[in-house]
Write a protein that holds these residues in place. Sequence first.
Motif, mmCIF file in Angstrom:
data_model
loop_
_atom_site.group_PDB
_atom_site.id
_atom_site.type_symbol
_atom_site.label_atom_id
_atom_site.label_comp_id
_atom_site.label_asym_id
_atom_site.label_seq_id
_atom_site.Cartn_x
_atom_site.Cartn_y
_atom_site.Cartn_z
ATOM 1 N N ASP A 96 -10.761 74.512 39.550
ATOM 2 C CA ASP A 96 -11.778 74.827 38.444
ATOM 3 C C ASP A 96 -12.039 73.662 37.724
ATOM 4 O O ASP A 96 -11.502 73.062 37.009
ATOM 5 N N GLU A 97 -13.266 73.240 37.802
ATOM 6 C CA GLU A 97 -13.920 72.255 37.124
ATOM 7 C C GLU A 97 -13.206 71.012 37.317
ATOM 8 O O GLU A 97 -13.045 70.288 36.260
ATOM 9 N N SER A 118 -13.670 81.646 35.854
ATOM 10 C CA SER A 118 -12.454 81.125 35.906
ATOM 11 C C SER A 118 -11.646 82.553 36.239
ATOM 12 O O SER A 118 -10.768 82.491 37.064
HETATM 13 MG MG LIG Z 1 -13.750 78.688 33.177
#
Ligand SMILES: [Mg+2]
Length: 236
Positions: free
Chosen positions: A154-155, A42
């Motif tokens: 991000d995910e 991240s």
């Molecule tokens: Mg992360």
Amino acid sequence: MDIIVEKLIKEYDKNRVLDINKLKIEKGSLCGIIGANGAGKSTFLNIVAGLEKQTSGRVFYGNSSNEEIPLDIMTMVFQRPYMLSTTVEKNISYPLKLRGWNAYSIENRVAQLCKELGLTHLMKRKSWKLSGGEVQKVALARALSFKPKLLLLDEPTANIDPKTTGEIELILKKINIDEGITVIIITHNLVQAKRLCHDVVFMNQGQIIEFGRTAEVLKNPKYELTKQFISGELII
Ligand SMILES: [Mg+2]
Ligand SMILES: Nc1ncnc2c1ncn2[C@@H]1O[C@H](COP(=O)(O)OP(=O)(O)OP(=O)(O)O)[C@@H](O)[C@H]1O
């Protein structure tokens, strides 16, 4: 748009959490980032998006002299997206309003995205009345609304059921192919990385251990750390 990274370092109080010597993610690529919790995934994506500032090093966008973050053609979707406290329709049209699209074009674009993402029946619903997966789809529709050239995720499917995850993956594949958008996606789901990504970056303790074609990296990893991570044996 190519993303070129050189000697990128991020430290918090002298604690180095990111240390990438060189990386080039090519224009039109659909690139996955994998790695354990705390690996720096991240942090890396946030720096590319301009949400965090690196301690040193450079990120280039498009060519190896442009360090200016291309805010007008780039967008990011988070695991827990923020929603404006209004309807689905207005959430999706917001980036278009900001960019001065006319009402007719906005209406068409929002309708088209809602159709593609199966959101048509939710267009008038208030955002706080949506489920987690629905929020994720609205966030994706909103991110795609203005036709970005660089999409950072991000995910995005971490809390989403398999069917909806499959739908989102199809959309990502489609926009990547049809519109040549460069997509960088962090995922903990190796099966997803295999299904979706041409290339994959494996990160460990802030460093890139391996980068290459996903099928190759996941099937025949070159490094012991990658092997351990893939087989679930990596201890950090
Ligand atoms: Mg992360
Ligand atoms: N604001 C901060 N201050 C201090 N350390 C931080 C800060 N943000 C992140 N870190 C540390 O940096 C490291 C990398 O964090 P990062 O969030 O990039 O990991 P990640 O790979 O995205 O992990 P996850 O899979 O859990 O999301 C971690 O050790 C984290 O604790």
